[in-house]
Design a protein around this motif. Structure first.
Motif, PDB file in Angstrom:
ATOM      1  N   THR A  12       0.856  -1.182   0.000  1.00  0.00           N
ATOM      2  CA  THR A  12       0.000   0.000   0.000  1.00  0.00           C
ATOM      3  C   THR A  12       0.892   1.232   0.000  1.00  0.00           C
ATOM      4  O   THR A  12       1.777   1.353   0.833  1.00  0.00           O
ATOM      5  N   LEU A  13       0.648   2.116  -0.940  1.00  0.00           N
ATOM      6  CA  LEU A  13       1.429   3.342  -1.075  1.00  0.00           C
ATOM      7  C   LEU A  13       0.547   4.541  -0.745  1.00  0.00           C
ATOM      8  O   LEU A  13      -0.512   4.723  -1.342  1.00  0.00           O
ATOM      9  N   TYR A  14       0.983   5.348   0.216  1.00  0.00           N
ATOM     10  CA  TYR A  14       0.376   6.643   0.508  1.00  0.00           C
ATOM     11  C   TYR A  14       1.319   7.685  -0.067  1.00  0.00           C
ATOM     12  O   TYR A  14       2.498   7.734   0.314  1.00  0.00           O
ATOM     13  N   TYR A  15       0.816   8.518  -0.978  1.00  0.00           N
ATOM     14  CA  TYR A  15       1.661   9.488  -1.651  1.00  0.00           C
ATOM     15  C   TYR A  15       0.826  10.692  -2.080  1.00  0.00           C
ATOM     16  O   TYR A  15      -0.406  10.661  -2.019  1.00  0.00           O
ATOM     17  N   SER A  16       1.500  11.730  -2.515  1.00  0.00           N
ATOM     18  CA  SER A  16       0.823  12.891  -3.075  1.00  0.00           C
ATOM     19  C   SER A  16       1.255  13.053  -4.522  1.00  0.00           C
ATOM     20  O   SER A  16       2.449  13.147  -4.806  1.00  0.00           O
ATOM     21  N   GLU A  30       2.781   1.139  -9.705  1.00  0.00           N
ATOM     22  CA  GLU A  30       1.811   0.749 -10.735  1.00  0.00           C
ATOM     23  C   GLU A  30       2.425  -0.188 -11.770  1.00  0.00           C
ATOM     24  O   GLU A  30       1.742  -1.045 -12.306  1.00  0.00           O
ATOM     25  N   SER A  31       3.710  -0.036 -12.059  1.00  0.00           N
ATOM     26  CA  SER A  31       4.355  -0.881 -13.063  1.00  0.00           C
ATOM     27  C   SER A  31       4.842  -2.216 -12.496  1.00  0.00           C
ATOM     28  O   SER A  31       5.224  -3.093 -13.247  1.00  0.00           O
ATOM     29  N   LEU A  37      -2.017  -1.288  -3.715  1.00  0.00           N
ATOM     30  CA  LEU A  37      -3.071  -0.296  -3.550  1.00  0.00           C
ATOM     31  C   LEU A  37      -2.369   1.044  -3.420  1.00  0.00           C
ATOM     32  O   LEU A  37      -1.452   1.188  -2.610  1.00  0.00           O
ATOM     33  N   THR A  38      -2.755   2.012  -4.240  1.00  0.00           N
ATOM     34  CA  THR A  38      -2.149   3.333  -4.155  1.00  0.00           C
ATOM     35  C   THR A  38      -3.194   4.331  -3.664  1.00  0.00           C
ATOM     36  O   THR A  38      -4.325   4.332  -4.139  1.00  0.00           O
ATOM     37  N   ILE A  39      -2.798   5.146  -2.723  1.00  0.00           N
ATOM     38  CA  ILE A  39      -3.688   6.151  -2.155  1.00  0.00           C
ATOM     39  C   ILE A  39      -3.045   7.513  -2.351  1.00  0.00           C
ATOM     40  O   ILE A  39      -2.058   7.850  -1.694  1.00  0.00           O
ATOM     41  N   THR A  44      -7.765  11.540  -2.269  1.00  0.00           N
ATOM     42  CA  THR A  44      -8.473  10.711  -1.306  1.00  0.00           C
ATOM     43  C   THR A  44      -8.267  11.284   0.086  1.00  0.00           C
ATOM     44  O   THR A  44      -7.138  11.517   0.499  1.00  0.00           O
ATOM     45  N   ASN A  45      -9.351  11.495   0.814  1.00  0.00           N
ATOM     46  CA  ASN A  45      -9.252  12.017   2.169  1.00  0.00           C
ATOM     47  C   ASN A  45      -8.753  10.925   3.113  1.00  0.00           C
ATOM     48  O   ASN A  45      -9.349   9.855   3.198  1.00  0.00           O
TER      49      ASN A  45
END
Length: 138
Positions: A12-16, A30-31, A37-39, A44-45
């Motif tokens: 799971t990736l949390y990023y901006s 993604e590759s 799962l990317t957030i 996304t709040n």
């Protein structure tokens, strides 16, 4: 029990997407052929509880997740002595997603702060498909 799902087979990736590091890491994830799962926190709040869990998982405070050296932060909050409580830091992260200092991945129960796009590579399991095993003498 935490609110963030943790699965050893899921990254799971949390990023901006508002900063170059986030864009690069998202492309790497993604590759990859790994379940992920990317957030994107700019779309996304992320709840206060989730932010607290991310900070706790990294062994950091909420203030440590914010890039206080970013020009936008300095313009809005000054050079130093920010005097923000946890609610204040949560507002900074939610209103200004580009101020997330580093991206965060969760792999199983491990929380990892990524400071560069190349950091992600070391957390990918090597793919040994198609590699011949060396001949072993009896």
């Amino acid at each position: 029990m935490g609110v963030i799902a943790m699965d050893k087979k899921l990254i799971t990736l949390y990023y901006s997407s508002k900063n170059s590091l986030g864009k690069q890491l998202n492309a790497y994830v993604e590759s990859s052929d790994k379940k992920h799962l990317t957030i994107d926190i700019s779309k996304t709040n992320v709840t206060g509880t989730q932010w607290a869990e991310l900070a706790d998982g990294l062994g950091k405070s909420l203030s440590d997740l914010v890039n206080t050296e970013h020009p936008d932060f300095k313009t809005a909050y000054g050079e130093d002595d920010f005097n923000l409580d946890n609610d204040g830091w949560l507002k900074v992260l939610n209103k200004n997603p580009s101020l997330l200092k580093n991206a965060i991945i969760i792999k199983g129960k491990e929380f990892i702060e990524l400071k560069s796009a190349s950091d992600f590579k070391q957390y990918m399991e090597p793919d040994s498909t198609g590699i011949e095993k060396p001949y072993k003498k009896n």
